[in-house]
Design an enzyme around this catalytic site. Structure first.
Site, PDB file in Angstrom:
ATOM      1  N   ASN A  46       0.830  -1.202   0.000  1.00  0.00           N
ATOM      2  CA  ASN A  46       0.000   0.000   0.000  1.00  0.00           C
ATOM      3  C   ASN A  46       0.865   1.253   0.000  1.00  0.00           C
ATOM      4  O   ASN A  46       0.601   2.211  -0.726  1.00  0.00           O
ATOM      5  CB  ASN A  46      -0.901   0.024   1.237  1.00  0.00           C
ATOM      6  CG  ASN A  46      -2.104  -0.895   1.097  1.00  0.00           C
ATOM      7  OD1 ASN A  46      -2.340  -1.435   0.021  1.00  0.00           O
ATOM      8  ND2 ASN A  46      -2.839  -1.084   2.178  1.00  0.00           N
ATOM      9  N   HIS A 443     -14.826   1.861 -15.370  1.00  0.00           N
ATOM     10  CA  HIS A 443     -14.667   1.178 -14.100  1.00  0.00           C
ATOM     11  C   HIS A 443     -15.937   0.406 -13.739  1.00  0.00           C
ATOM     12  O   HIS A 443     -15.948  -0.404 -12.811  1.00  0.00           O
ATOM     13  CB  HIS A 443     -14.343   2.229 -13.029  1.00  0.00           C
ATOM     14  CG  HIS A 443     -13.840   1.674 -11.744  1.00  0.00           C
ATOM     15  ND1 HIS A 443     -14.549   1.775 -10.575  1.00  0.00           N
ATOM     16  CD2 HIS A 443     -12.707   0.995 -11.442  1.00  0.00           C
ATOM     17  CE1 HIS A 443     -13.871   1.183  -9.604  1.00  0.00           C
ATOM     18  NE2 HIS A 443     -12.749   0.707 -10.094  1.00  0.00           N
ATOM     19  N   HIS A 601     -15.114  -4.363  -0.173  1.00  0.00           N
ATOM     20  CA  HIS A 601     -15.045  -3.706  -1.476  1.00  0.00           C
ATOM     21  C   HIS A 601     -16.417  -3.373  -2.030  1.00  0.00           C
ATOM     22  O   HIS A 601     -16.567  -2.632  -2.990  1.00  0.00           O
ATOM     23  CB  HIS A 601     -14.283  -4.612  -2.459  1.00  0.00           C
ATOM     24  CG  HIS A 601     -13.841  -3.939  -3.708  1.00  0.00           C
ATOM     25  ND1 HIS A 601     -14.465  -4.146  -4.922  1.00  0.00           N
ATOM     26  CD2 HIS A 601     -12.866  -3.054  -3.929  1.00  0.00           C
ATOM     27  CE1 HIS A 601     -13.863  -3.415  -5.843  1.00  0.00           C
ATOM     28  NE2 HIS A 601     -12.897  -2.739  -5.284  1.00  0.00           N
TER      29      HIS A 601
END
Lengths: 711, 510
Positions: A46, A443, A601
Site C-alpha cells: 500500500n 470502471h 469492497h
C-alpha cells in the site's frame, strides 16, 4: 491542522490512517501468525502505491508551483505541512511495522517452524550451500553496473520498485581507488530461497537479496568491499497516457509503461546497514533527506505475501498459521436441466463473494459462451486475473460466432500490460474490442447476454457488480453481484453498452445512474430528498457502505441532511474526508470502518425514503475521480428477496462491534470502548457454512438426482 | 406484421436513431435497444441544399455501427425499416444519397413525407396513452414535435383530429434563417413570436388554441426539458408545470450553448438546438390554456414500430382511419362546406361501393380514399361555385390530411376533380401524373361519387336509397319514400354518364 474552519479531513492523511488500521490487524495477537505477516506485507505494498501515485502527485505539484504554500481546499493544510505530516506518520507506522516483524512475527514464526534466516544466522553448512547455489543459479543472471563518478555520467537505471544491491569497492592493492557498483536483484527467481531440510520440521528460507549481498564480492576479484547495502527506489507512476493518440492507443499505453521505469524518484527505502552509501546514492538520485526511509530489516515487505500464500502441503510446518480455510457456498446449484438462465427467469440472484460461490458469475459467462441460444455477449473488463477464465470463455464464444463485445480498460493502473495482451487475443478470435474511452476509465462492471430461446423469444440477462470480473480476487474481496433478467434493467444496460461502445450518444438511463453523467446528481438529489422527507415523527435514514468518501458536494449534502435530522450511518473502509459528530454540522452522522480477513469492497447505498425504501449497489466510491473521471454505474436492487438479502448485509456491517473502528471528530479511529462479539465477516462466514451444510445434507439424504426426460 | 424482432432507423436532420424491438403476439412492440448518434445532415441541407460528402461518410459509419448492434439480434440491414425525414426530403442530392447508403451499408432508406411524420407521431403518443385515451377524448389537445427541419403539429378536438400540419419551422432551419438576418437571441425570439402568431391564427380556424387543455410535446428538446424539470407521470411520460418550464426556457436562454453543454450535460448539437426548440414549445404552450407540458417517453420511431405492428392491431388501424375522417371533416369546416350534404353523399357513396363490390373489385384502402373524397368533393365552393370541382382539386392537393400521404392526396384530388363536368383528358396533368392503376381507380371512384352526388342534388337529403339491384344492363336504385324523383333523375341522366362508360351499366332510380 490549521486553525481555520475546514470541515473535511485531508485525503492523504485519512489514507494513512486506513493503512494504520490494516497495520493494527497485523499487530493484533489474536490473528494467526502468517495472516499478521500478510497484513504487514499489504501495508508495505500500500505504501509503495501511495508514494508512486499520491505523494508523487503532491511533489510534482510543489515542483510546478515552485513552493509548498498552496493550501488543500478541503483540509486547509499547505503542501509543505502535508508532506511533513505524511513523512512523519509513514515513519511512525513503518517503525511499528518493523518492530512487530523483528520482535514478534519472525521469532514466533521461527518457533512455529518457519524460519527466515538472516546472514548472521547462517551456519557453515548453509553458507556453503548458498555460496554454491549463488554461483550456479544467480551469478549468471547478475549484471553489475559501475556508477560513473559525479559529473562524468548519469546514475544507472534503477527501475521502479526493484531491489538493488550496492557495493562500494576498494581496490585490494591501491586503497585510493574506489568504485561504486550496483546490481539489480533478479526478479525472475523466487525471492524466498529454501534451504535443504535438516530432517527436523523446520522450513528455512533465505532472502535472495541477502544472498546477492553476501556473495556479491565474488563478482569483483581484486576488490575489497568497503560498504554494501540494499535499496529500492519508488518512482512517480502518476503518468498519464497521451489521450490524443487515438490512432494507436495501445502503443501510447505501452509507452507509459516504459516511462514508469524512468520517471522521477519519489522515495528510497534502504537497509540500515550502511550509513556511508545512503548519502552517496541519494544525492546522485536527487533525493532529499526526507525522501530516505532507512529500514531495519528486510526491505520490500510487499513480496512477503507470496510466503503467506504458501499452502500447507508446500511446507507441513506452516499449517495452523493461517485463517481456518473457508469455502464459499453456492447461491444457485446449476445442473443440466437447470441453467443459471432458467433460474434467472424466476428470480434475481445476488452473489456476495467471497461468502457465496463466485462460480455462479463465471457460469453466467461460460454457459453463455457455449450455449446455442446465445446471440451476443457484452462485458466490461477492468482488472481480471492472469489466466482469466472469463477471457477464455469470451474467446471461445467469439470463435463460435457469437457477437462478443468487450470494453477492455487499457488504463487500469498496473494491469495495463496484461490487458494489452488480452485485447489482441480477443481481437484475433473475432471479438469486438473497445479500448476504453478517451479521458475516462471504464470502471463499471456490467455484462449482458442476449439469447434467442426455445420459445423463439429474445431474452436478455444481465450481471452488474461492485467488483471486477476476477475469480481470484473474488476469494479475498467482498463484492456483490446482481444477476437478473429484468427487462427494465436490461434495457438500461443495453443503452449503457451502446453509449460506451460508441454506438450511441449518452442517453438518460431509467434505473441505472452513470458517472460521469448523472450519478453524482442522482446521489445528491436522493440525499436531499431524504432531508426533505425527514421529520420528527419519522426521521430519515441513510446507510452507506463504501470504500472511500471524499466528494465535497456529496459530503456537504450529507451535512445538510444531518442538520435536517436524518440519521446517517456510514461504513467506510478507507479514506473518509467527512468529519462526523460535530455539533451543528454532522452530529447525526456516525462513521465506522471494517478492516479484516477479507477486503471490504462492496458499495451499498440505502435510503429510507419515507418508508418507500430504496437500495442501490455501485461500482463507484464517492470520490471525485470516480464520479467525474470514470465510467461508473449505480444500480438498484429491485426484487424483494434480493433487496432483503442485501439490506441484511448492510445491517450486519453497521452492527459490527468487534472488527469495526469508529471515526471521531478529530480524525482518530478507535474500537469502541466496550468491544462486542459481533463481526460481520465472521457472521457471514458462519451463515455460508450453515448454508453449505444444509445444501449438502439435502443433497445427501432427501432426493437422488435422477437424469431422465421429464415425464 | 409477424411476431419477431424488428429494427427501425430514423435519419433525421440532427441525428440517426435506431430502435430494435420485439413485436409481441398482440402486436405491441417491446423495445430492446435504442441508439442515437448526432449528424450534420440538417446543417448541410438547410445551409447549402445538399448533403456533403463528409456527412455521407458519417452516416454510413453510423449505420454500419447500427448494423453491428442489430447483428447481435440476428438482424440484417436490408430488413430494417429506415425512414428519412425533412433533411433528406429537401436535399437536392437525395437520390444519390439513398443509393450510396444502400450500396455501402445495406440499409434502404424510405424518405417519408411531412404528413406521414404526423401519423407516426400520433401512433407513438397513442401507444403511451394506451388504455387511457379517454383522457384526451373529453377535452381538446395538441401534440407537437419540434425537429431540426420541421415542426409537426396536431390538434385534437375531443380526441378527434382537427388538424395536422408539418410546419417549416425547425431548430436547424432557424439557425440558417437568422444567420442570414444577422440577428442574435432577441432576434430569434421576435422571429419565432411573429411566425408562431401567424401560424396560430390560421390554426385557430381549425380549433381555437385557447380551448386546448392538454399539451403533448415529443422530440429531443422536450425530453431534455423533462429530464431537467419534469416529474414522472403514472405511465411512460413526464410532466412539467408551466412555471417550471418557463423558468427553464429563460435559464437556458441566458446560459448560451457552451454552458448548456457543461451544466446540463448535453451534446453540442443538442445544446445548439435546445433554446429555439424550447421557445417554439413555449410560444404554443402560452397560447393554449394547458397548465403543464406532457412529455411522453416516445418518438416517431415508436410510431413506426406501431405502424409495422398495426396490421395485427385492427383497433389501431381503425383508429387511424377514424382520425383521417375527422381530419377531412375539419378541413371541410375550415372551408365552410355543407356538412349535411357532404355526409349524405358520403353515405350514398359507401352504400354504392359496398353493394357494387363485385362490379368494381376495389379494396378497403380505395374505400377509404373514396370516403374522404366524398367528404371533400364540394370543398372548392368556398372559392367560387362555378368550376368548384377544380377548386376542390386544388385545395385537397395543398392540404394536409392526417393519415394520408401525397400519393393518397393526389388520388383524392383527382376524384373530387371529376365528380362533375367532363372526365379526364390528356391535358390534365394531375391525372396524367398518376400511374395507370391509380387512373383506373380514379375513374371508378369518380363514377360512383357522381351517382351519389346526383342523389342529393338539392342538398336536402330527402332521397333515401333502400336497396340496389344489379341487372344485366343496368343497376336499379330503389328509394324508400314516394317523393318526386324527377329532379334527381334529370341529374343522374347528366352525371351517370361516367358510370355507364366505366361499368357499362345504366343507373335507374325508382
Amino acid at each position: 491542522m490549521s486553525e481555520r474552519n475546514y470541515y473535511y479531513f485531508n485525503r492523504e492523511l485519512s489514507w494513512l490512517e486506513f493503512n494504520a488500521r490494516v497495520l493494527e490487524e497485523g499487530l493484533d495477537r489474536s490473528n494467526p501468525l502468517l495472516e499478521r505477516l500478510r497484513f504487514l506485507s499489504i501495508v508495505a505494498s500500500n505504501f509503495d502505491e501511495f508514494f508512486m501515485i499520491r505523494v508523487a502527485a503532491l511533489k510534482s505539484r510543489k515542483r510546478s508551483l515552485g513552493d509548498g504554500t498552496e493550501r488543500d481546499p478541503m483540509s486547509g493544510l499547505t503542501l509543505d505541512e502535508l508532506l511533513a505530516a505524511i513523512s512523519r506518520r509513514t515513519r511512525e507506522l513503518a517503525a511499528r511495522q518493523y518492530a512487530c516483524l523483528s520482535h514478534e512475527l519472525l521469532p514466533e514464526l521461527g518457533k512455529a517452524g518457519l524460519c527466515i534466516l538472516d546472514p548472521y544466522d547462517w551456519d557453515i553448512d548453509s553458507r556453503a550451500w548458498l555460496e554454491q547455489w549463488f554461483i550456479n543459479q544467480v551469478e549468471p543472471l547478475l549484471t553489475p553496473v559501475a556508477v560513473p563518478p559525479e559529473g562524468e555520467g548519469p546514475f544507472p537505471l534503477t527501475g521502479n520498485l526493484k531491489i538493488h544491491a550496492a557495493f562500494l569497492l576498494r581496490h585490494a592493492l591501491d586503497a585510493s581507488q574506489e568504485q561504486l557498483v550496483i546490481i539489480q536483484v533478479p526478479s525472475n527467481i523466487n525471492r524466498f530461497v529454501r534451504l535443504p531440510g535438516r530432517g527436523d520440521l523446520c522450513t528455512r528460507f533465505v532472502l535472495l537479496d541477502n544472498i546477492v549481498l553476501a556473495f556479491g564480492h565474488l563478482l569483483f576479484p581484486g576488490w575489497l568491499i568497503k560498504e554494501k547495502t540494499l535499496f529500492k527506489i519508488t518512482r512517480d507512476a502518476d503518468i498519464g497516457v497521451d489521450e490524443d493518440a487515438d490512432d494507436d492507443f495501445v502503443a501510447a499505453m505501452e509507452k507509459v509503461l516504459v516511462d514508469r521505469q524512468v520517471s522521477p524518484p519519489i522515495r528510497m527505502t534502504i537497509s540500515a546497514d550502511s550509513e556511508g552509501l545512503e548519502p552517496i546514492i541519494s544525492s546522485r538520485l536527487g533525493l532529499a533527506v526526507e525522501d530516505i526511509y532507512p529500514i531495519d530489516g528486510p526491505i520490500d515487505l510487499g513480496s512477503f505475501i507470496s510466503l503467506c500464500n504458501m499452502k500447507g502441503q508446500e511446507s507441513s510446518s506452516i499449517q495452523n498459521l493461517s485463517f481456518d480455510s473457508f469455502e464459499a457456498s453456492k447461491q444457485f446449484d446449476d445442473s443440466e436441466d437447470k441453467t443459471v438462465f432458467d433460474e434467472l427467469r424466476n428470480r434475481d440472484i445476488v452473489v456476495h463473494s467471497p461468502y457465496d460461490h463466485y462460480g455462479t458469475v463465471l457460469e453466467f459467462i461460460e454457459k453463455a459462451a457455449t450455449d446455442r441460444a446465445t446471440l451476443a455477449i457484452k462485458i466490461t473488463l477492468y482488472r481480471t486475473s492472469g489466466d482469466s477464465p472469463f477471457v477464455k470463455a469470451l474467446i471461445k464464444a467469439a470463435r463460435a460466432g457469437k457477437q462478443v463485445t468487450v470494453v477492455l480498460e487499457l488504463k487500469a493502473r498496473f494491469d495495463e500490460q496484461r490487458n494489452i495482451n488480452w485485447a489482441s487475443r480477443l481481437e484475433q478470435a473475432g471479438a469486438i474490442v473497445i479500448y476504453g474511452l478517451a479521458k475516462l476509465k471504464v470502471h463499471a462492471k456490467a455484462a449482458m447476454v442476449v439469447r434467442k430461446e426455445e420459445d423463439g423469444q429474445i431474452r436478455r440477462y444481465i450481471h452488474l457488480s461492485t467488483g471486477n470480473y476476477n475469480d481470484r480476487t473474488a476469494k479475498q474481496y467482498s463484492d456483490i453481484s446482481l444477476l437478473s433478467s429484468s427487462p427494465a434493467l436490461a434495457r438500461d444496460v443495453a443503452d449503457f453498452f451502446n453509449s460506451i461502445s460508441g454506438l450511441s450518444s449518452i442517453g438518460e438511463l431509467k434505473h441505472l445512474a452513470m458517472a460521469p453523467y448523472d450519478l453524482k446528481r442522482r446521489i445528491i438529489s436522493m440525499i436531499d430528498r431524504e432531508a426533505e422527507r425527514s421529520n420528527a415523527a419519522s426521521r430519515g435514514l441513510i446507510i452507506v457502505k463504501m470504500n472511500s468518501l471524499g466528494d465535497r458536494d456529496i459530503i456537504n449534502a450529507l451535512y445538510r441532511a444531518s442538520c435536517a435530522g436524518v440519521r446517517i450511518k456510514l461504513n467506510i473502509r478507507g479514506v473518509c474526508l467527512l468529519k462526523p459528530g460535530i455539533k451543528g454540522l454532522s452530529e447525526n452522522i456516525v462513521v465506522s470502518s471494517i478492516v479484516g480477513r477479507f477486503l471490504e469492497h462492496s458499495r451499498i447505498i440505502y435510503f429510507y425514503n419515507a418508508g418507500n425504501e430504496e437500495l442501490y449497489l455501485s461500482s463507484a466510491d464517492w470520490m471525485p475521480r470516480n464520479l467525474e473521471r470514470r465510467i461508473e454505474l449505480m444500480f438498484p436492487v429491485l426484487e424483494d428477496e434480493a433487496k432483503k438479502r442485501v439490506k441484511g448485509f448492510l445491517d450486519l456491517y453497521i452492527a459490527d462491534n468487534k472488527n469495526a473502528r469508529h471515526l471521531g471528530p478529530g480524525g482518530r479511529w478507535q474500537k469502541p470502548e466496550k468491544s462486542g462479539k459481533l463481526s460481520a465477516q465472521e457472521e457471514l462466514m458462519k451463515e455460508a457454512r450453515k448454508r453449505a451444510a444444509k445444501n449438502e445434507g439435502q443433497g445427501k439424504h432427501t432426493r437422488l438426482k435422477v437424469r431422465r426426460k421429464a415425464p | 406484421m409477424e411476431q419477431g424482432i424488428r429494427a427501425v432507423v430514423e435519419i433525421g436532420s440532427t441525428g440517426l436513431r435506431l430502435l430494435i424491438a420485439e413485436i409481441d403476439s398482440r402486436g405491441r412492440p417491446v423495445i430492446l435497444e435504442s441508439a442515437s448518434r448526432p449528424s450534420s445532415l440538417g446543417k448541410d441541407v438547410f445551409n447549402s441544399g445538399t448533403i456533403s460528402r463528409d456527412s455521407l461518410q458519417e452516416c454510413v459509419a453510423i449505420l454500419r455501427s447500427f448494423a453491428e448492434l442489430m447483428s447481435a439480434y440476428g438482424l440484417k440491414p436490408e430488413g430494417a425499416q429506415v425512414v428519412g425525414t425533412s433533411a433528406l426530403r429537401e436535399a437536392a442530392n437525395r437520390d444519390a444519397f439513398v443509393d450510396r447508403v444502400a450500396m455501402r451499408s445495406g440499409f434502404r432508406i424510405d424518405i417519408i413525407e411531412a404528413i406521414e411524420e404526423n401519423h407516426y407521431m400520433f401512433l407513438a403518443v397513442q401507444q403511451v396513452l394506451g388504455g387511457k385515451s379517454a383522457f384526451i377524448s373529453k377535452t381538446n389537445s395538441m401534440i407537437i414535435e419540434v425537429g431540426g427541419g420541421s415542426t409537426e403539429l396536431m390538434l385534437l378536438k375531443k380526441g378527434k383530429i382537427a388538424g395536422a400540419h408539418s410546419l417549416r419551422l425547425g431548430t436547424l432551419r432557424l439557425g440558417q434563417q437568422l444567420a442570414m438576418d444577422g440577428e442574435g437571441h432577441s432576434g430569434l425570439k421576435r422571429y419565432l413570436a411573429d411566425n408562431v402568431r401567424t401560424i396560430s391564427n390560421s390554426l385557430d380556424e381549425e380549433l381555437s388554441l385557447g380551448s386546448i387543455k392538454v399539451f403533448f410535446a415529443i422530440g429531443a428538446d422536450a425530453m431534455i426539458a423533462a429530464r431537467l424539470a419534469g416529474t414522472q407521470g403514472s405511465g411512460d411520460y413526464q410532466t412539467i408545470k408551466n412555471a417550471d418550464f418557463f423558468n427553464l426556457v429563460d435559464r437556458a436562454g441566458q446560459l448560451g450553448t457552451e454552458k448548456l453543454v457543461s451544466e446540463f450535460g448535453l451534446e453540442w448539437s443538442e445544446a445548439e438546438a435546445l433554446v429555439p426548440g424550447l421557445l417554439i414549445l413555449r410560444l404554443f404552450l402560452e397560447r393554449s390554456s394547458a397548465t403543464e407540458l406532457i412529455v411522453p417517453g416516445v418518438s416517431i420511431r415508436e410510431g413506426l414500430l406501431a405502424a409495422m405492428a398495426a396490421s395485427k392491431n385492427q383497433e389501431l388501424d381503425e383508429l387511424v382511419h377514424s382520425q383521417a375522417q375527422a381530419s377531412a371533416l375539419n378541413l371541410g369546416r375550415k372551408f365552410r362546406f355543407n356538412e349535411e350534404h357532404a355526409k349524405a353523399v358520403c353515405r350514398n357513396t359507401l352504400f354504392l361501393f359496398d353493394q357494387l363490390k363485385n362490379l368494381h373489385g376495389m379494396s378497403l384502402r380505395e374505400r377509404r380514399l373514396l370516403e374522404i373524397s366524398a367528404i371533400l368533393h364540394d370543398i372548392g365552393s368556398f372559392i367560387k361555385s362555378s368550376s368548384h370541382h377544380k377548386h376542390s382539386e386544388y385545395i385537397v392537393l395543398n392540404s394536409d390530411i392526417f393519415g394520408l400521404n401525397r400519393d393518397d392526396l393526389l388520388i383524392i384530388a383527382n376524384i373530387v376533380r371529376y365528380h362533375r363536368h367532363r372526365g379526364p383528358q390528356d391535358s390534365d396533368t394531375n391525372y396524367m401524373s398518376l400511374i395507370r392503376e391509380d387512373r383506373a381507380l380514379v375513374l371508378k371512384a369518380a363514377a360512383i361519387l357522381r351517382v351519389a352526388d346526383a342523389l342529393d342534388r338539392d342538398h336536402t337529403q330527402r332521397v333515401k336509397i333502400e336497396r340496389l339491384e344489379v341487372k344485366e344492363e343496368q343497376i336499379v336504385l330503389i328509394t324508400a319514400g314516394r317523393e318526386d324523383l324527377t329532379l334527381e333523375r334529370l341529374y343522374l341522366a347528366n352525371k351517370a354518364d361516367m358510370f355507364e362508360d366505366v361499368f357499362g351499366l345504366k343507373v335507374v332510380l325508382i
